[in-house]
Design a protein around this motif. Structure first.
Motif, PDB file in Angstrom:
ATOM      1  N   VAL A 141      32.475  74.906  59.730  1.00  0.00           N
ATOM      2  CA  VAL A 141      31.205  75.224  59.086  1.00  0.00           C
ATOM      3  C   VAL A 141      30.048  74.766  59.960  1.00  0.00           C
ATOM      4  N   LYS A 142      30.172  73.609  60.582  1.00  0.00           N
ATOM      5  CA  LYS A 142      29.067  73.066  61.387  1.00  0.00           C
ATOM      6  C   LYS A 142      28.751  73.912  62.616  1.00  0.00           C
ATOM      7  N   THR A 143      29.633  74.840  63.002  1.00  0.00           N
ATOM      8  CA  THR A 143      29.377  75.695  64.165  1.00  0.00           C
ATOM      9  C   THR A 143      28.715  77.022  63.794  1.00  0.00           C
ATOM     10  N   LEU A 144      28.508  77.269  62.508  1.00  0.00           N
ATOM     11  CA  LEU A 144      27.890  78.524  62.074  1.00  0.00           C
ATOM     12  C   LEU A 144      26.393  78.528  62.385  1.00  0.00           C
ATOM     13  N   SER A 145      25.857  79.715  62.592  1.00  0.00           N
ATOM     14  CA  SER A 145      24.408  79.846  62.763  1.00  0.00           C
ATOM     15  C   SER A 145      23.737  79.587  61.410  1.00  0.00           C
ATOM     16  N   GLY A 146      22.434  79.471  61.414  1.00  0.00           N
ATOM     17  CA  GLY A 146      21.706  79.242  60.170  1.00  0.00           C
ATOM     18  C   GLY A 146      21.917  80.352  59.159  1.00  0.00           C
ATOM     19  N   GLY A 147      21.882  81.595  59.606  1.00  0.00           N
ATOM     20  CA  GLY A 147      22.088  82.727  58.710  1.00  0.00           C
ATOM     21  C   GLY A 147      23.501  82.788  58.171  1.00  0.00           C
TER      22      GLY A 147
END
Length: 173
Positions: A141-147
């Motif tokens: 989850v921590k590697t996802l972009s803001g969107g």
């Protein structure tokens, strides 16, 4: 939602702040309502009260047919809540949490069966497809972009099929 005289006061040693004063609100089935106002106007505080995250200091409310003060657990079962940011660090519930784990953990909290061919997995896959998260299920989850993170937050708020959904800062990300 039926709220009458909803209020929240915060007290410290030096001062008292009336964050929300006497909110009267009626929202019928099928309606979409948005709160607009400047920073500090009490929008998030009102949402936090209606979602049982913060107890009102005055007033009454019925949310999704449940009394906010007398039966907060019923309110929580019937609503979805999408906060401003996911987890404390915007990385999910745990730094090593995968997208699919986050979705299945949320489903488990609502006692939706979890397993290889479970309802929870079907819901997670459906929401991943609808919210353009397909292919990201095994990502941290921590590697996802803001969107992407925002779309995951929305999926988490919908995983148990609530009849009422609250979105705090819905256009963020």
């Amino acid at each position: 939602i039926e709220a009458r005289g909803l209020a929240r006061t915060f007290k410290s040693r030096k001062r008292t702040v009336e964050a929300v004063r006497c909110v009267d609100l009626t929202v019928h089935d099928g309606e979409i309502v948005g709160f607009l106002g400047p920073n500090g106007a009490g929008k998030t505080t009102t949402l936090r009260m209606l979602t049982t995250l913060l107890r009102p200091t005055a007033g009454t409310a019925t949310v999704a047919g449940a009394d906010l003060l007398a039966n907060p657990l019923d309110v929580r079962k019937k609503i979805g809540y999408v906060p401003q940011a996911i987890g404390e660090t915007m990385g999910g519930t745990d730094p090593s949490c995968l997208v699919i784990e986050e979705l299945l953990d949320q489903a488990a909290l609502y006692r939706i069966g979890v397993g290889p061919k479970s309802e929870a997995r079907r819901r997670a896959e459906l929401l991943a497809g609808q919210l353009e998260l397909t292919g990201l299920e095994q990502r941290l989850v921590k590697t996802l972009s803001g969107g992407q993170r925002r779309r995951l937050e929305i999926a988490l708020g919908l995983v148990h099929r609530p009849p009422l959904v609250f979105l705090d800062e819905p256009t963020t990300g």
